[in-house]
Scaffold this motif. Structure first.
Motif, PDB file in Angstrom:
ATOM      1  N   HIS A 214       1.280  -5.434  -9.461  1.00 43.49           N
ATOM      2  CA  HIS A 214       0.559  -4.210  -9.107  1.00 43.49           C
ATOM      3  C   HIS A 214       1.574  -3.094  -8.844  1.00 43.49           C
ATOM      4  N   LYS A 216       0.926  -0.012  -7.614  1.00 45.14           N
ATOM      5  CA  LYS A 216       0.608   0.371  -6.243  1.00 45.14           C
ATOM      6  C   LYS A 216       0.029  -0.855  -5.563  1.00 45.14           C
ATOM      7  N   LYS A 220      -1.991  -1.468  -0.015  1.00 48.31           N
ATOM      8  CA  LYS A 220      -1.912  -0.040   0.266  1.00 48.31           C
ATOM      9  C   LYS A 220      -2.924   0.743  -0.558  1.00 48.31           C
ATOM     10  N   GLY A 222      -4.116  -0.089  -3.718  1.00 47.39           N
ATOM     11  CA  GLY A 222      -4.069  -0.258  -5.161  1.00 47.39           C
ATOM     12  C   GLY A 222      -5.234  -1.091  -5.661  1.00 47.39           C
ATOM     13  N   ASN A 228      -3.091   0.134 -13.205  1.00 48.21           N
ATOM     14  CA  ASN A 228      -2.241  -0.146 -12.044  1.00 48.21           C
ATOM     15  C   ASN A 228      -1.482  -1.457 -12.201  1.00 48.21           C
ATOM     16  N   ASN A 242       5.410  -5.633  -1.252  1.00 43.60           N
ATOM     17  CA  ASN A 242       4.347  -4.632  -1.162  1.00 43.60           C
ATOM     18  C   ASN A 242       4.916  -3.228  -0.990  1.00 43.60           C
ATOM     19  N   ASP A 244       6.130   0.496  -2.214  1.00 46.04           N
ATOM     20  CA  ASP A 244       5.747   1.460  -3.227  1.00 46.04           C
ATOM     21  C   ASP A 244       6.832   1.500  -4.296  1.00 46.04           C
ATOM     22  N   LYS A 246       8.178   3.889  -5.821  1.00 48.65           N
ATOM     23  CA  LYS A 246       9.199   4.921  -5.618  1.00 48.65           C
ATOM     24  C   LYS A 246      10.227   4.485  -4.582  1.00 48.65           C
ATOM     25  N   LEU A 260       5.549   5.042 -14.576  1.00 42.70           N
ATOM     26  CA  LEU A 260       4.344   5.763 -14.194  1.00 42.70           C
ATOM     27  C   LEU A 260       3.718   6.494 -15.376  1.00 42.70           C
TER      28      LEU A 260
END
Length: 426
Positions: A214, A216, A220, A222, A228, A242, A244, A246, A260
């Motif tokens: 995943h 996201k 959180k 997603g 995704n 888990n 992100d 980024k 992305l």
């Protein structure tokens, strides 16, 4: 577009709404004692006498959104005299319900009395919406009712838009292609293997076992939507956890941009608008005022034709048939839904068990956390428009002034706006 603030709402002595006035006129009426402040947000004054004013109807325009809803109060001459942006908390509600569900299901897996899951013993009324979506409808309804009490509104116009999520993914879709989803002829895993060329999205490893990942995290917010999902080898999948994407690839901005760009934007917000549009329409219809609707394409056409910037409240002003607009305000009131606190009588620990020895203390009558006050006595005299952070039973309250937390006595403060579940700014 003039540089001005919202017009001020005016009530007469019987609380009948009158035509809003300019801020300068409101200051003059308050200065000579012909009016008093009735409400701080939105700013409203009440006159000392009854007024037999010739009715000048106003049009309330609404641009519903998933995260924010725009409001604009427009006169018959096309003048935008008041604007407001309402920020919803639907995602916070969804996250809170997810946490509660996780704790409840986790208890079943511990060494406690087993209780089987029950999913078929609930009946939902026709038109039922999840709390995170119904919240958007109810908060919009609340503010429509408030504005009706503060201004002589004759009719309501709202944007009734339906997003074509298939066309948002593929603009060329048509005919029978609507019946073929993105995974037509594929299983999810095989689709991802072909899409990412059987390569780890993070380290470009090939010829190794790949796992569905995943982008996201589900923890959180997603989803399992194909946009995704990506592929990752086990070391990368475990290292990311888990986080992100980024944060996990903080030193590789180009790689983040590539991943992305390959994953299509989620359509969660479009789905929320689609699910709530008719519920909101029926709710506003219950006000008894005439309601007109406009499409999203018409709103965009009006905004582009009038050469106006993209803002929620400006989109609201452009809803429906618009010949011309005169924007008389550039400082819309920003209203953020904060909720009314927790209704739990017994506090829980992080594992979901009651905290031993905890007893709720009786609050001070008439005061609540979140009230906006002025400090009129003591060493902090002169502070205006600050919020109470903590109400203590002894009568000493904490207030937030910037980044500082100050202590004041209840005998040193004066309320100017009671907590109503919203935060206000400009």
């Amino acid at each position: 577009m003039s540089n001005s603030t919202n017009y001020v709402f005016v009530l007469d002595a019987s609380k009948k709404p009158l035509t809003p006035c300019k801020p300068g006129m409101a200051r003059s009426l308050l200065k000579v004692g012909k009016a008093k402040v009735f409400r701080r947000y939105p700013f409203t004054i009440i006159l000392n006498k009854l007024v037999a004013e010739k009715h000048k109807g106003l049009l309330l325009k609404i641009d519903p959104g998933s995260k924010q809803t725009g409001f604009a109060l427009v006169s018959l001459g096309g003048e935008v005299i008041c604007a407001m942006v309402l920020v919803h908390r639907g995602q916070q509600i969804r996250n809170a319900l997810e946490r509660r569900r996780t704790i409840r299901r986790g208890r079943r897996n511990r060494k406690t009395r087993y209780r089987s899951s029950r999913f078929l013993n609930r009946k939902r009324k026709k038109g039922w919406l999840p709390p995170s979506l119904m919240h958007r409808v109810l908060t919009t309804q609340t503010w429509v009712n408030r504005l009706i009490k503060l201004a002589p509104i004759d009719s309501i116009a709202m944007e009734l838009v339906r997003f074509d999520t298939q066309k948002m993914v593929n603009p060329e879709v048509s005919g029978v292609e609507y019946q073929l989803g993105e995974l037509a002829g594929y299983e999810v895993r095989e689709y991802l293997l072909e899409k990412f060329n059987r390569t780890c999205a993070y380290c470009d490893a090939k010829n190794v076992p790949l796992e569905v990942e995943h982008i996201k995290p589900k923890s959180k917010g997603g989803s399992n939507r194909i946009s995704n999902l990506t592929l990752a080898c086990r070391p990368c999948n475990e290292a990311k956890g888990n986080q992100d994407i980024k944060d996990f690839l903080s030193g590789k901005p180009n790689l983040v941009k590539r991943i992305l760009s390959e994953a299509k934007a989620p359509l969660k917000d479009a789905a929320a608008v689609n699910a709530t549009r008719w519920k909101l329409f029926e709710t506003l219809k219950a006000t008894g005022l005439p309601i007109t609707t406009g499409s999203g394409a018409l709103t965009k056409y009006n905004r582009c034709r009038l050469d106006l910037p993209k803002e929620h409240w400006i989109d609201a002003a452009c809803v429906g048939e618009v010949e011309q607009l005169t924007i008389l305000t550039t400082q819309p009131l920003l209203v953020t839904a904060m909720g009314h606190g927790c209704r739990q009588m017994v506090q829980m620990d992080k594992y979901g068990f009651p905290r031993k020895g905890y007893q709720a203390k009786k609050p001070v009558a008439g005061w609540k956390t979140g009230d906006i006050i002025n400090v009129v006595k003591g060493k902090n005299i002169g502070l205006k428009g600050v919020r109470i952070k903590t109400v203590r039973s002894k009568g000493n309250f904490d207030i937030r002034h910037g980044d500082a937390i100050l202590s004041v006595s209840r005998n040193q403060i004066q309320p100017i706006h009671r907590r109503d579940g919203y935060n206000y700014s400009f």
